[in-house]
Scaffold this active site. Structure first.
Site, mmCIF file in Angstrom:
data_model
loop_
_atom_site.group_PDB
_atom_site.id
_atom_site.type_symbol
_atom_site.label_atom_id
_atom_site.label_comp_id
_atom_site.label_asym_id
_atom_site.label_seq_id
_atom_site.Cartn_x
_atom_site.Cartn_y
_atom_site.Cartn_z
ATOM 1 C CG HIS A 206 -1.880 -1.022 1.337
ATOM 2 N ND1 HIS A 206 -2.232 -1.638 2.503
ATOM 3 C CD2 HIS A 206 -2.596 -1.592 0.367
ATOM 4 C CE1 HIS A 206 -3.133 -2.546 2.247
ATOM 5 N NE2 HIS A 206 -3.374 -2.544 0.962
ATOM 6 N NE ARG A 313 0.273 -6.146 -12.669
ATOM 7 C CZ ARG A 313 1.276 -5.331 -12.973
ATOM 8 N NH1 ARG A 313 1.097 -4.030 -12.982
ATOM 9 N NH2 ARG A 313 2.464 -5.830 -13.282
ATOM 10 N NE ARG A 349 -2.889 -9.816 -15.322
ATOM 11 C CZ ARG A 349 -1.792 -9.576 -14.602
ATOM 12 N NH1 ARG A 349 -0.602 -9.800 -15.127
ATOM 13 N NH2 ARG A 349 -1.870 -9.098 -13.386
ATOM 14 C CD GLU A 449 2.295 -14.116 -16.702
ATOM 15 O OE1 GLU A 449 2.824 -13.202 -16.053
ATOM 16 O OE2 GLU A 449 1.070 -14.279 -16.756
ATOM 17 C CG ASN A 472 7.182 -8.118 -13.521
ATOM 18 O OD1 ASN A 472 8.146 -7.585 -14.040
ATOM 19 N ND2 ASN A 472 6.068 -7.479 -13.261
ATOM 20 C CG ASP A 473 4.704 -14.042 -12.822
ATOM 21 O OD1 ASP A 473 5.147 -14.387 -11.707
ATOM 22 O OD2 ASP A 473 3.615 -13.479 -12.963
ATOM 23 N NE ARG A 483 6.265 -10.859 -9.323
ATOM 24 C CZ ARG A 483 5.307 -10.575 -10.198
ATOM 25 N NH1 ARG A 483 4.920 -11.478 -11.078
ATOM 26 N NH2 ARG A 483 4.732 -9.404 -10.216
ATOM 27 C CB CYS A 520 3.097 -5.689 -19.979
ATOM 28 S SG CYS A 520 2.676 -7.405 -19.711
HETATM 29 C C1 PEP Z 1 4.580 -10.027 -15.268
HETATM 30 O O1 PEP Z 1 4.564 -11.125 -14.714
HETATM 31 O O2 PEP Z 1 5.599 -9.549 -15.826
HETATM 32 C C2 PEP Z 1 3.378 -9.170 -15.273
HETATM 33 C C3 PEP Z 1 3.320 -8.063 -15.988
HETATM 34 O O3 PEP Z 1 2.328 -9.560 -14.511
HETATM 35 P P1 PEP Z 1 2.261 -9.373 -12.905
HETATM 36 O O4 PEP Z 1 3.408 -8.508 -12.490
HETATM 37 O O5 PEP Z 1 0.920 -8.788 -12.637
HETATM 38 O O6 PEP Z 1 2.383 -10.801 -12.437
HETATM 39 MG MG MG Z 2 2.690 -12.066 -14.151
#
Ligand code: PEP
Ligand code: MG
Length: 588
Positions: A206, A313, A349, A449, A472-473, A483, A520
């Site tokens: 937050h 998201r 998404r 991902e 990210n994933d 992560r 993204c």
């Molecule tokens: C990702 O995994 O890179 C992504 C954009 O989705 P999130 O960060 O919401 O898992």
């Molecule tokens: Mg992701």
């Protein structure tokens, strides 16, 4: 008598942390320690007085609810995601104070244990926290921190003592807190706050969301910074490097004052780029889109000059609500976002839950390995009722402007085929009901991902209308690094040769199938990596709106044809250090 002693100079102290906000703040420490706040004495209550004690509790709950209502109107002053996020959470607090399981539990405890209401509140909250893992009330299970906050407020209302105060702050205050609850944040006056330092909360906490949308420099400290600080000390919050500097020397102060001025100057010059198209020097047009989490983010998306929303998201609609959002509620929110984007595409998404995200709130039993379990598209295809409602809402909302549907965590073509069948069925049903839909229907794309999805990108491309690479994933799963786990954060590296090869492979498969591909994940917003990503043939990037102007500036100065050889060298390099050096060279 005059003292000959020179004043003792306090040496500056530097602490490390994680940068979660933006920019640099120079201000004065204002400590805020919630751990020191709740001390309650247990008093026995005779059977004859139980009813009046229960009545006292209900009156206190009503008073506390009244204070939350005041905060709700204050939260409305905060613009964008901050106000919105706080609004949702304050609604949840209000619900908890009005006849919830918590209040009923405390009432019962007063009667069974014959204790005063304050002690019963603390006991009930302690028990709820202990039972966290096994509770069958998933909504409360997911909100245990919020329950603690509500408990603090109840005790405050019962005792009449102010437990904590952030309302009257000195000018230029840097709040140093163990944690900041949404209610705390709603009560602070952004005019007087220069920056934030907290102990709890990751990049997506937050604090981070609020700091980013208020444009405040913020750092999550690694050390127990509260034990080193005193009110009134001078403090620098470096939200760029993730540093906290206490009692800075004159030299450090001068450096940071210059740095603040430079950042301000840069921000002003970047603002001039809002309406400039993102085209490289050799004429390659790049689509810059924004990632959003709340409808309130749209203001900053438009202000940054984004060409659309590359990742919406949708999880926020499922957060902090006592029951699942209906199709109608989702439709209202989505159509509002689409209308406000005024003809620019919105990529929605579908629900990405599981592991760290909202699992408990949706009644998911944690599997032996949640990160590899029933999550994202797997969850949607299992819980069809939830999925149907979301897809119907998206399809209906698509009548109001261009929409793309994006599926998270896809690992096999079967998942895409199944979703296509569901979309066809829902479309037929909606048409029969006379509902207006987009024509043609929204494109259906997948997030890449999972390493297996990247390696099978050619097969997935044959079934998809577009790709969005979630780095990210992709990094987490390729390198087997959670992560969210700080202990292995040092290994989390989206520039690892394996991750880069998977991105390149995906980009090539998309090009061969002639479908659009974007990135993204967080790296899309890092202007130092822009040359590399464009060098892979990526022509769409989606990022936090605040990063967009800087990425655009980099694109405008780039000659893509001149760097293709250097990008090839990077992807054939397998030594991580040499690769890092080559990327740094390319970043210029
Ligand atoms: C990702 O995994 O890179 C992504 C954009 O989705 P999130 O960060 O919401 O898992
Ligand atoms: Mg992701």
């Amino acid at each position: 008598m005059k003292s000959n002693r020179k004043p003792v100079k306090t040496p500056e102290q530097i602490y490390r942390g994680m940068a979660v906000g933006t920019g640099v703040a120079i201000g004065v420490v204002h400590r805020h320690d919630s751990r020191a706040s709740v001390h309650v004495r247990e008093v026995r209550v005779s059977v004859a007085k139980v009813r009046s004690e229960q009545h006292r509790l209900l009156e206190a709950a009503a008073r506390a609810a009244g204070r939350i209502e005041a905060l709700q109107s204050q939260a409305k002053r905060l613009e964008g995601a901050a106000g919105e996020e706080l609004g949702y959470l304050l609604d949840a607090y209000h619900q908890m104070l009005s006849g919830s399981r918590l209040i009923r539990g405390v009432q019962k405890r007063i009667a069974t244990d014959n204790i005063n209401a304050e002690a019963a509140v603390m006991k009930e909250i302690g028990l709820m926290a202990d039972a966290f893992a096994t509770m069958d009330d998933h909504y409360l299970a997911a909100r245990i921190d919020d329950i603690r906050e509500v408990g603090r407020r109840l005790v405050e209302a019962l005792t009449g003592k102010k437990v904590r105060a952030l309302a009257s702050l000195p000018r230029n205050a840097v709040i140093v807190a163990d944690e900041l609850s949404p209610a705390d944040t709603a009560s602070l006056d952004p005019e007087n706050v220069a920056g934030l330092v907290t102990l709890v909360g990751g990049v997506e906490s937050h604090t981070a969301i609020v700091a980013r949308s208020l444009g405040l420099p913020a750092v999550v400290a690694e050390d127990d910074i509260l034990s080193y600080t005193r009110n009134g000390q001078t403090i620098i919050v470096d939200g760029v490097k993730g540093l906290i500097i206490l009692q800075p020397s004159a030299k450090t102060l001068a450096i940071y004052r210059r740095c603040k001025l430079e950042l301000l100057r840069e921000q002003k010059s970047l603002l001039k780029l809002t309406a400039v198209p993102a085209v490289t020097k050799d004429g390659v047009a790049i689509k810059l889109m924004a990632n959003i989490e709340f409808p309130g983010d749209i203001d900053s998306v438009l202000a940054a000059g984004a060409e659309g929303v590359g990742l919406f998201r949708s999880e926020f609609m499922f957060m902090n609500c006592a029951s699942l959002p209906t199709e109608e509620e989702q439709y209202t929110v989505l159509s509002d976002v689409i209308r406000r984007m005024d003809g620019k595409p919105v990529t929605i998404r579908t629900l990405d839950v599981g592991a760290d995200k909202l699992g408990a709130a949706l009644g998911m039993k944690p599997g032996p390995n949640p990160a590899l379990g029933l999550r994202a598209i797997r969850f949607s295809l299992r819980k069809k009722k939830i999925f149907f409602a979301q897809l119907s809402a998206i399809l209906r909302a698509s009548a109001h402007g261009p929409v793309r549907i994006l599926l998270p965590m896809v690992s096999t073509v079967d998942e895409i085929r199944e979703v296509r069948k569901i979309v066809a069925r829902l479309t037929a049903r909606l048409k029969k009901l006379g509902v207006k839909l987009a024509d043609p229907l929204p494109p259906l794309g997948v997030m890449i991902e999972i390493p297996g999805a990247a390696l099978a990108a050619d097969a997935l491309a044959a079934e998809s209308d577009f790709f969005a690479i979630g780095t990210n994933d992709l990094t987490q799963y390729t390198l087997a690094i959670d992560r969210t786990d700080e202990q292995v954060a040092y290994l989390y590296n989206p520039l690892h040769p394996a991750v880069l090869r998977l991105i390149q492979f995906t980009a090539e498969a998309a090009a061969a199938a002639r479908i659009p591909v974007s990135i993204c994940g967080e790296i899309a917003g890092d202007h130092r990596l822009t040359p590399l990503l464009l060098g892979f043939g990526i022509s769409e990037l989606s990022m936090a709106a605040t990063n967009l102007p800087r990425v655009k500036k980099r694109i405008l100065s780039l000659n893509l044809s001149a760097i293709s050889g250097r990008v090839r060298r990077i992807t054939s390099e397998s030594d991580p250090q040499r690769l890092k050096d080559l990327v740094a060279e390319l970043s210029g």
